[in-house]
Design a protein around this motif. Structure first.
Motif, mmCIF file in Angstrom:
data_model
loop_
_atom_site.group_PDB
_atom_site.id
_atom_site.type_symbol
_atom_site.label_atom_id
_atom_site.label_comp_id
_atom_site.label_asym_id
_atom_site.label_seq_id
_atom_site.Cartn_x
_atom_site.Cartn_y
_atom_site.Cartn_z
ATOM 1 N N UNK A 1 0.830 -1.195 0.000
ATOM 2 C CA UNK A 1 0.000 0.000 0.000
ATOM 3 C C UNK A 1 0.868 1.249 0.000
ATOM 4 N N UNK A 2 0.333 2.314 -0.504
ATOM 5 C CA UNK A 2 0.948 3.613 -0.352
ATOM 6 C C UNK A 2 2.260 3.830 -1.076
ATOM 7 N N UNK A 3 2.602 2.981 -2.029
ATOM 8 C CA UNK A 3 3.841 3.165 -2.772
ATOM 9 C C UNK A 3 5.049 3.197 -1.849
ATOM 10 N N UNK A 4 6.025 3.979 -2.229
ATOM 11 C CA UNK A 4 7.244 4.076 -1.433
ATOM 12 C C UNK A 4 6.993 4.765 -0.091
ATOM 13 N N UNK A 5 5.991 5.619 -0.020
ATOM 14 C CA UNK A 5 5.728 6.383 1.206
ATOM 15 C C UNK A 5 5.561 5.466 2.419
ATOM 16 N N UNK B 1 8.123 5.019 5.647
ATOM 17 C CA UNK B 1 7.671 5.361 7.001
ATOM 18 C C UNK B 1 7.916 4.209 7.967
ATOM 19 N N UNK B 2 7.621 2.998 7.543
ATOM 20 C CA UNK B 2 7.834 1.830 8.406
ATOM 21 C C UNK B 2 9.324 1.629 8.651
ATOM 22 N N UNK B 3 10.127 1.737 7.597
ATOM 23 C CA UNK B 3 11.576 1.569 7.740
ATOM 24 C C UNK B 3 12.150 2.601 8.700
ATOM 25 N N UNK B 4 11.694 3.830 8.610
ATOM 26 C CA UNK B 4 12.171 4.885 9.511
ATOM 27 C C UNK B 4 11.815 4.558 10.962
ATOM 28 N N UNK C 1 15.590 0.063 -0.799
ATOM 29 C CA UNK C 1 14.156 -0.037 -1.059
ATOM 30 C C UNK C 1 13.966 -0.360 -2.538
ATOM 31 N N UNK C 2 13.095 -1.340 -2.783
ATOM 32 C CA UNK C 2 12.876 -1.771 -4.167
ATOM 33 C C UNK C 2 11.427 -2.163 -4.379
ATOM 34 N N UNK C 3 11.052 -2.182 -5.651
ATOM 35 C CA UNK C 3 9.735 -2.681 -6.048
ATOM 36 C C UNK C 3 9.910 -4.116 -6.507
ATOM 37 N N UNK C 4 8.930 -4.918 -6.171
ATOM 38 C CA UNK C 4 8.957 -6.318 -6.605
ATOM 39 C C UNK C 4 7.574 -6.695 -7.115
ATOM 40 N N UNK C 5 7.477 -7.847 -7.731
ATOM 41 C CA UNK C 5 6.222 -8.357 -8.294
ATOM 42 C C UNK C 5 5.562 -7.325 -9.199
ATOM 43 N N UNK C 6 6.315 -6.880 -10.197
ATOM 44 C CA UNK C 6 5.821 -5.930 -11.207
ATOM 45 C C UNK C 6 5.306 -4.645 -10.559
ATOM 46 N N UNK C 7 5.950 -4.210 -9.496
ATOM 47 C CA UNK C 7 5.594 -2.949 -8.866
ATOM 48 C C UNK C 7 4.471 -3.025 -7.862
ATOM 49 N N UNK C 8 3.903 -4.205 -7.622
ATOM 50 C CA UNK C 8 2.784 -4.337 -6.687
ATOM 51 C C UNK C 8 3.232 -4.485 -5.238
ATOM 52 N N UNK C 9 4.512 -4.725 -5.035
ATOM 53 C CA UNK C 9 5.029 -4.960 -3.687
ATOM 54 C C UNK C 9 6.254 -4.087 -3.481
ATOM 55 N N UNK D 1 15.089 -3.535 2.593
ATOM 56 C CA UNK D 1 16.064 -4.307 3.354
ATOM 57 C C UNK D 1 16.789 -3.327 4.271
ATOM 58 N N UNK D 2 16.626 -3.517 5.565
ATOM 59 C CA UNK D 2 17.286 -2.680 6.570
ATOM 60 C C UNK D 2 18.430 -3.482 7.155
ATOM 61 N N UNK D 3 19.610 -2.885 7.166
ATOM 62 C CA UNK D 3 20.769 -3.598 7.696
ATOM 63 C C UNK D 3 21.267 -2.914 8.961
ATOM 64 N N UNK D 4 21.583 -3.755 9.949
ATOM 65 C CA UNK D 4 22.082 -3.292 11.236
ATOM 66 C C UNK D 4 23.343 -4.063 11.594
ATOM 67 N N UNK D 5 24.159 -3.450 12.407
ATOM 68 C CA UNK D 5 25.355 -4.092 12.955
ATOM 69 C C UNK D 5 25.234 -4.064 14.469
#
Length: 139
Positions: free
Chosen positions: A78-82, A86-89, A117-125, A129-133
């Motif tokens: 939902x909501x595209x990249x926005x 927001x969730x990643x932040x 951040x990427x689009x998958x499944x023809x842009x529907x998803x 990927x958040x990486x932490x150390x």
């Protein structure tokens, strides 16, 4: 029969999961407590999964320790990249420099290192990927 102690890597994952699942801001963005180690077969979107981990020896002459490179995944339809941003932040705010207490270990630090951040499944998803150390001293 005595249960074996949880390993430091598993204890760290549990502490991360518990911190995310307890954060009201994240739960509001996800629409529920949708933080998984292994998601259900047909999860409701949006959600966060604990993903890949690399563990390296980080011991010194006097202390035993481990370095953990962790990947968390944010999934959104939902909501595209926005929405995924927001969730990643919010995940970053919860975990970066968090004072977690994994059983059997002392967390020296937990730091956000990168996001992809990427689009998958023809842009529907949308997928982040958040990486932490993390560095822990083991007992």
């Amino acid at each position: 029969m005595v249960e074996p102690a949880e390993s430091p890597p598993l204890a760290l994952r549990r502490a991360i999961h518990d911190a995310l699942a307890a954060d009201a801001g994240l739960i509001a963005l996800l629409g529920g407590t949708r933080v998984y180690d292994l998601p259900p077969p047909s999860p409701d979107f949006s959600y966060v999964t604990l993903g890949e981990a690399q563990v390296s020896d980080w011991s010194t002459a006097t202390e035993r320790g481990e370095e953990h490179r962790l990947t968390l995944h944010v999934w959104s339809r939902q909501g595209g990249h926005r929405e995924v941003h927001a969730i990643a932040e919010q995940v970053q705010q919860v975990l970066h420099d968090a004072e977690l207490a994994p059983a059997g270990a002392h967390l020296v630090n937990l730091r956000f290192t990168s996001a992809e951040i990427r689009r998958e499944q023809a842009g529907r998803l949308h997928h982040c990927l958040l990486r932490f150390r993390a560095v822990i001293e083991t007992e």
